[in-house]
Design an enzyme around this catalytic site. Structure first.
Site, PDB file in Angstrom:
ATOM      1  N   ASP B  89      11.754  29.993 -95.561  1.00 10.83           N
ATOM      2  CA  ASP B  89      12.926  30.226 -94.729  1.00 10.83           C
ATOM      3  C   ASP B  89      13.408  31.642 -95.022  1.00 10.83           C
ATOM      4  O   ASP B  89      14.069  31.889 -96.028  1.00 10.83           O
ATOM      5  CB  ASP B  89      14.015  29.201 -95.060  1.00 10.83           C
ATOM      6  CG  ASP B  89      13.607  27.761 -94.684  1.00 10.83           C
ATOM      7  OD1 ASP B  89      12.393  27.479 -94.592  1.00 10.83           O
ATOM      8  OD2 ASP B  89      14.510  26.933 -94.486  1.00 10.83           O
ATOM      9  N   LYS B 153      15.856  29.221 -87.309  1.00  7.15           N
ATOM     10  CA  LYS B 153      16.820  28.409 -88.071  1.00  7.15           C
ATOM     11  C   LYS B 153      18.199  29.029 -87.902  1.00  7.15           C
ATOM     12  O   LYS B 153      18.341  30.256 -87.921  1.00  7.15           O
ATOM     13  CB  LYS B 153      16.371  28.390 -89.539  1.00  7.15           C
ATOM     14  CG  LYS B 153      17.337  27.725 -90.516  1.00  7.15           C
ATOM     15  CD  LYS B 153      16.744  27.674 -91.938  1.00  7.15           C
ATOM     16  CE  LYS B 153      17.769  27.290 -92.974  1.00  7.15           C
ATOM     17  NZ  LYS B 153      17.237  27.309 -94.355  1.00  7.15           N
ATOM     18  N   LYS B 182      15.426  24.724 -86.562  1.00  6.67           N
ATOM     19  CA  LYS B 182      16.022  24.064 -87.726  1.00  6.67           C
ATOM     20  C   LYS B 182      17.512  24.351 -87.719  1.00  6.67           C
ATOM     21  O   LYS B 182      17.932  25.512 -87.726  1.00  6.67           O
ATOM     22  CB  LYS B 182      15.387  24.570 -89.027  1.00  6.67           C
ATOM     23  CG  LYS B 182      16.059  23.994 -90.296  1.00  6.67           C
ATOM     24  CD  LYS B 182      15.309  24.378 -91.566  1.00  6.67           C
ATOM     25  CE  LYS B 182      16.098  24.012 -92.818  1.00  6.67           C
ATOM     26  NZ  LYS B 182      15.395  24.408 -94.073  1.00  6.67           N
TER      27      LYS B 182
END
Lengths: 214, 214
Positions: B89, B153, B182
């Site tokens: 991430d 995300k 996400k």
């Protein structure tokens, strides 16, 4: 007291722009702040702008959470020096410290210390006092003293609280005289600034520096 | 709906310890969460612990501010893979984006993308929606789609707000179907989780995962 000379004029917001950094540097030159403290990606720009002004460029390493691997912190340190940084504010590995992995904490600081010393760069170790109890502050200050870092710094400004007077007093008691203290996080008034200096800080990290010296 | 399979069980506090991460991994195995999301310095530990369980290990790159140099992010990515991470991430360079330096933003993502793809590692790009307006969200989603990252995300969980339903809906409209979303930051109830999935998220980043699946 010339308060400006104590201040690292700081902008570390994730969405700060090139123009914001240019403004920060102009203000630092105008008011004679000790340094600007800027994100890694703006070191080259800041170094070019404050050149010959006497204002130093500081940047941050492993910021603000500290749990980056030492290799990543070392790359940040090398790049910062290449880009013209004079000072580095590194976050110690707090999560390793909390896990009792003191060797990891020591080696992490020592790795950046070695890089800094080879280039006459000032190293400030951020211990994030908000996440430590008094014994932990004492213990990490002793470790920093042993390594002979230049400054121990209280806070990133990204935790639930910043510098606290009692913590700075404790740090001053534990640290040998030649190791300096930078108080940072939430210092917004002249009275606060003077109290932190009185408590033993010789540098202040401030985002509200202009309002503070007015 | 098996909510657990959507969740990255997450612990990214700067003072989390080895024992906290061990507990996180046990919980992820017990409940069948998609992944654990842990700090860089705990990837090796987590990878060892979840081995053969089906739970993936995710870690963070340039976290949470994103303005680290690409070289530092690349070292983080290489080390994470070496330590056994399956997913990354990464925080995009928000300050470069705000400075109009789109090439910097693109090259930064592409550098990590290339490292991930060579090793079959899933790349999620954190855009920090709290700091972006609707046009900015649209524009960065288009860039992520062009690069073909695996996930976009919403949030780091360290900004002033986390995922917002309307932002996820907008992201879903802009992104091609095969690029996943996400949602993360502040998702604390089952109703919230289900609403984000309904809006188009296929993964949720949660620190309160246990209370959420109860």
């Amino acid at each position: 007291m010339n308060l400006a000379a104590y201040i690292d004029h700081t902008l570390l917001k994730p969405d700060c722009s090139e123009a914001d950094i240019a403004q920060l540097c102009r203000e630092a030159i105008t008011h004679g702040f000790a340094a600007v403290c800027v994100p890694p990606n703006f070191v080259a720009q800041a170094a070019e702008q404050v050149k010959c002004s006497g204002v130093k460029v500081a940047t941050v390493i492993g910021f603000p959470l500290g749990y980056n691997l030492s290799t990543a912190k070392m790359v940040e340190a090398f790049s910062a020096i290449e880009d013209g940084a004079h000072e580095m504010d590194m976050v110690m590995n707090i999560s390793a410290f909390k896990s009792g992995a003191i060797d990891v904490v020591r080696n992490d600081i020592q790795a950046i210390f070695a890089i800094c010393k080879a280039e006459d760069v000032v190293l400030k170790v951020i211990i994030e006092t908000a996440l430590l109890n008094q014994n932990e502050i004492k213990s990490i200050c002793e470790l920093c003293a042993e390594i002979e870092v230049d400054f121990v710094k209280t806070s990133t400004g990204f935790s639930h609280s910043g510098a606290v007077l009692e913590d700075v007093q404790l740090m001053r008691q534990v640290l040998p005289e030649h190791i300096q203290i930078k108080a940072s996080g939430g210092i917004k008034t002249k009275a606060q600034a003077e109290a932190f200096i009185e408590a033993g800080a010789s540098r202040l990290g401030c985002s509200s520096s202009l309002q503070l010296i007015r």
